[in-house]
Motif scaffolding. Sequence first.
Motif, PDB file in Angstrom:
ATOM      1  N   PHE A 112      17.558  41.730  20.056  1.00  0.00           N
ATOM      2  CA  PHE A 112      17.707  40.284  19.864  1.00  0.00           C
ATOM      3  C   PHE A 112      18.868  40.000  18.911  1.00  0.00           C
ATOM      4  O   PHE A 112      19.047  40.682  17.899  1.00  0.00           O
ATOM      5  CB  PHE A 112      16.422  39.680  19.294  1.00  0.00           C
ATOM      6  N   ASP A 113      19.642  38.984  19.254  1.00  0.00           N
ATOM      7  CA  ASP A 113      20.692  38.454  18.385  1.00  0.00           C
ATOM      8  C   ASP A 113      20.329  37.013  18.025  1.00  0.00           C
ATOM      9  O   ASP A 113      19.722  36.306  18.851  1.00  0.00           O
ATOM     10  CB  ASP A 113      22.053  38.445  19.076  1.00  0.00           C
ATOM     11  N   ALA A 114      20.705  36.585  16.845  1.00  0.00           N
ATOM     12  CA  ALA A 114      20.433  35.195  16.456  1.00  0.00           C
ATOM     13  C   ALA A 114      21.259  34.818  15.240  1.00  0.00           C
ATOM     14  O   ALA A 114      21.487  35.642  14.337  1.00  0.00           O
ATOM     15  CB  ALA A 114      18.947  34.987  16.164  1.00  0.00           C
ATOM     16  N   HIS A 115      21.723  33.563  15.221  1.00  0.00           N
ATOM     17  CA  HIS A 115      22.306  32.958  14.017  1.00  0.00           C
ATOM     18  C   HIS A 115      21.166  32.256  13.274  1.00  0.00           C
ATOM     19  O   HIS A 115      20.380  31.510  13.876  1.00  0.00           O
ATOM     20  CB  HIS A 115      23.391  31.953  14.385  1.00  0.00           C
ATOM     21  N   THR A 116      21.064  32.483  11.975  1.00  0.00           N
ATOM     22  CA  THR A 116      20.013  31.835  11.179  1.00  0.00           C
ATOM     23  C   THR A 116      20.638  31.099  10.001  1.00  0.00           C
ATOM     24  O   THR A 116      21.631  31.559   9.412  1.00  0.00           O
ATOM     25  CB  THR A 116      18.997  32.861  10.646  1.00  0.00           C
ATOM     26  N   ALA A 117      20.050  29.959   9.680  1.00  0.00           N
ATOM     27  CA  ALA A 117      20.426  29.180   8.494  1.00  0.00           C
ATOM     28  C   ALA A 117      19.135  28.786   7.785  1.00  0.00           C
ATOM     29  O   ALA A 117      18.228  28.218   8.406  1.00  0.00           O
ATOM     30  CB  ALA A 117      21.230  27.943   8.881  1.00  0.00           C
ATOM     31  N   SER A 118      19.022  29.111   6.501  1.00  0.00           N
ATOM     32  CA  SER A 118      17.763  28.926   5.774  1.00  0.00           C
ATOM     33  C   SER A 118      17.982  28.152   4.488  1.00  0.00           C
ATOM     34  O   SER A 118      18.925  28.429   3.731  1.00  0.00           O
ATOM     35  CB  SER A 118      17.132  30.286   5.441  1.00  0.00           C
ATOM     36  N   SER A 119      17.106  27.184   4.253  1.00  0.00           N
ATOM     37  CA  SER A 119      17.063  26.460   2.976  1.00  0.00           C
ATOM     38  C   SER A 119      15.832  26.935   2.218  1.00  0.00           C
ATOM     39  O   SER A 119      14.771  27.140   2.825  1.00  0.00           O
ATOM     40  CB  SER A 119      16.997  24.948   3.205  1.00  0.00           C
TER      41      SER A 119
ATOM     42  N   ASN B 229      13.261  28.956 -14.358  1.00  0.00           N
ATOM     43  CA  ASN B 229      14.011  27.740 -14.068  1.00  0.00           C
ATOM     44  C   ASN B 229      14.001  27.490 -12.559  1.00  0.00           C
ATOM     45  O   ASN B 229      14.074  28.455 -11.765  1.00  0.00           O
ATOM     46  CB  ASN B 229      15.463  27.868 -14.536  1.00  0.00           C
ATOM     47  N   PRO B 230      13.913  26.237 -12.150  1.00  0.00           N
ATOM     48  CA  PRO B 230      13.878  25.946 -10.705  1.00  0.00           C
ATOM     49  C   PRO B 230      15.187  26.347 -10.033  1.00  0.00           C
ATOM     50  O   PRO B 230      16.261  26.300 -10.630  1.00  0.00           O
ATOM     51  CB  PRO B 230      13.644  24.438 -10.641  1.00  0.00           C
ATOM     52  N   ALA B 231      15.063  26.766  -8.754  1.00  0.00           N
ATOM     53  CA  ALA B 231      16.240  27.169  -7.979  1.00  0.00           C
ATOM     54  C   ALA B 231      16.075  26.693  -6.547  1.00  0.00           C
ATOM     55  O   ALA B 231      14.958  26.649  -6.015  1.00  0.00           O
ATOM     56  CB  ALA B 231      16.415  28.690  -8.018  1.00  0.00           C
ATOM     57  N   ARG B 232      17.178  26.316  -5.935  1.00  0.00           N
ATOM     58  CA  ARG B 232      17.175  25.960  -4.529  1.00  0.00           C
ATOM     59  C   ARG B 232      18.558  26.272  -3.960  1.00  0.00           C
ATOM     60  O   ARG B 232      19.541  26.374  -4.701  1.00  0.00           O
ATOM     61  CB  ARG B 232      16.814  24.494  -4.296  1.00  0.00           C
ATOM     62  N   GLY B 233      18.624  26.455  -2.643  1.00  0.00           N
ATOM     63  CA  GLY B 233      19.917  26.768  -2.049  1.00  0.00           C
ATOM     64  C   GLY B 233      19.802  27.059  -0.571  1.00  0.00           C
ATOM     65  O   GLY B 233      18.757  26.788   0.055  1.00  0.00           O
ATOM     66  N   GLN B 234      20.874  27.611  -0.008  1.00  0.00           N
ATOM     67  CA  GLN B 234      20.911  27.945   1.418  1.00  0.00           C
ATOM     68  C   GLN B 234      21.498  29.345   1.586  1.00  0.00           C
ATOM     69  O   GLN B 234      22.380  29.753   0.808  1.00  0.00           O
ATOM     70  CB  GLN B 234      21.766  26.953   2.215  1.00  0.00           C
ATOM     71  N   VAL B 235      20.991  30.056   2.577  1.00  0.00           N
ATOM     72  CA  VAL B 235      21.557  31.341   2.974  1.00  0.00           C
ATOM     73  C   VAL B 235      21.702  31.341   4.491  1.00  0.00           C
ATOM     74  O   VAL B 235      20.980  30.625   5.202  1.00  0.00           O
ATOM     75  CB  VAL B 235      20.692  32.541   2.527  1.00  0.00           C
ATOM     76  N   ALA B 236      22.641  32.111   4.984  1.00  0.00           N
ATOM     77  CA  ALA B 236      22.855  32.218   6.428  1.00  0.00           C
ATOM     78  C   ALA B 236      23.125  33.671   6.773  1.00  0.00           C
ATOM     79  O   ALA B 236      23.696  34.425   5.975  1.00  0.00           O
ATOM     80  CB  ALA B 236      24.019  31.333   6.876  1.00  0.00           C
TER      81      ALA B 236
END
Length: 369
Positions: free
Chosen positions: A168-175, A207-214
């Motif tokens: 399987f291949d896939a592009h992923t974007a995660s918040s 400390n709070p953290a948030r972001g995006q990874v791909a």
Amino acid sequence: MTQAPAPAASAEHRFPCDQCGADLRFDPAANALVCAHCGHSQDIGAGPWGGTALKELDFRTAIAKQLPQAEMEETRTVSCTNCGATIEFDPDTHATECPFCASPVVTDTGTNRHIKPRGVLPFAYDEKSAHDAMGNWLGRLWFAPNGLKQYARKGRRMEGIYVPYWTFDAHTASSYTGERGTVYYVTQTVVQNGKRVQRQVPKVRWNPARGQVARFFDDVLVLASTGLPKSYTDALQPWDLSRLETYQPQYLAGFRAEAYSVELESGFTEARQYMDRVIERDVRFDIGGDQQRVHSIDTSLSDVTFKHILLPVWLAAYKYRGETYRFVVNGQTGRVQGERPYSAVKIAIAVIFGLILAAAFGYIANQSG
């Protein structure tokens, strides 16, 4: 116009020798079709899929059962009632033994409609090399019964099986949301052995953290067979998928092929679990700090594609004193895995020898004391 029925895949895997008419077999050493009768060799050449690219297929189209008819085929198969393997057979075969567990099976005339293989990893190890690798592996198992070692080394021929997999291949974007932990130290005074001493005690500041990874996932490999324990096939890894060839039935000449029994959607579920683990690792790396807490990950996938491929395995299933022992050899690398049988006699001897050594050391210690 009436469409002719699709031929059984096993019929496509038989190729007559140009010199004598006997069946050609794929020879891993020569990377060619070779006649065992007269020795004539023939290049693999371009088969029915020759010249086509090793391309991916769209996952959502397949799940909606909208793949083109050219991507589907029917083969004659039988499912082993003992281990569940789904095995392809030649049209003229009526009774045989399951290569996965050595149980007798009677073939039927049923057909299995499934997605065609897109790629094949040809055998690089021939049967003799695989037998040698298995013998060496057994030789390192001291507690294995000697009778089984001799039986396996001198026993019947090993079976070359192409085992089905999905990739399987896939592009992923995660918040994500979470917390970054930073370790700091505070000095505390404690009493040890009647004295007041100071020590450094670690604490964590969050400390709070948030972001995006791909991430792009390429060729996530999932076993599509139930004929062998997954622990065996996992232990055969790694596979060099860069050596995948476009599927041509000539590569299967002289070998068996197992039809997939893990459906595409179930295979993707397993692939997604692997992707989620990697994404969580990426998230922790992105959060940084000394420690991380992950509260939520929201992932979207796009351009999900797949391939049905066949990977080479040499397989031996031996019945010894009423028990079945299975050994598998990676047909590309020679890596071996299998049941680890134990000899009660050897274990007893080892225990007795250990007790004798312990008693001897105890006697020497008492004498020196």
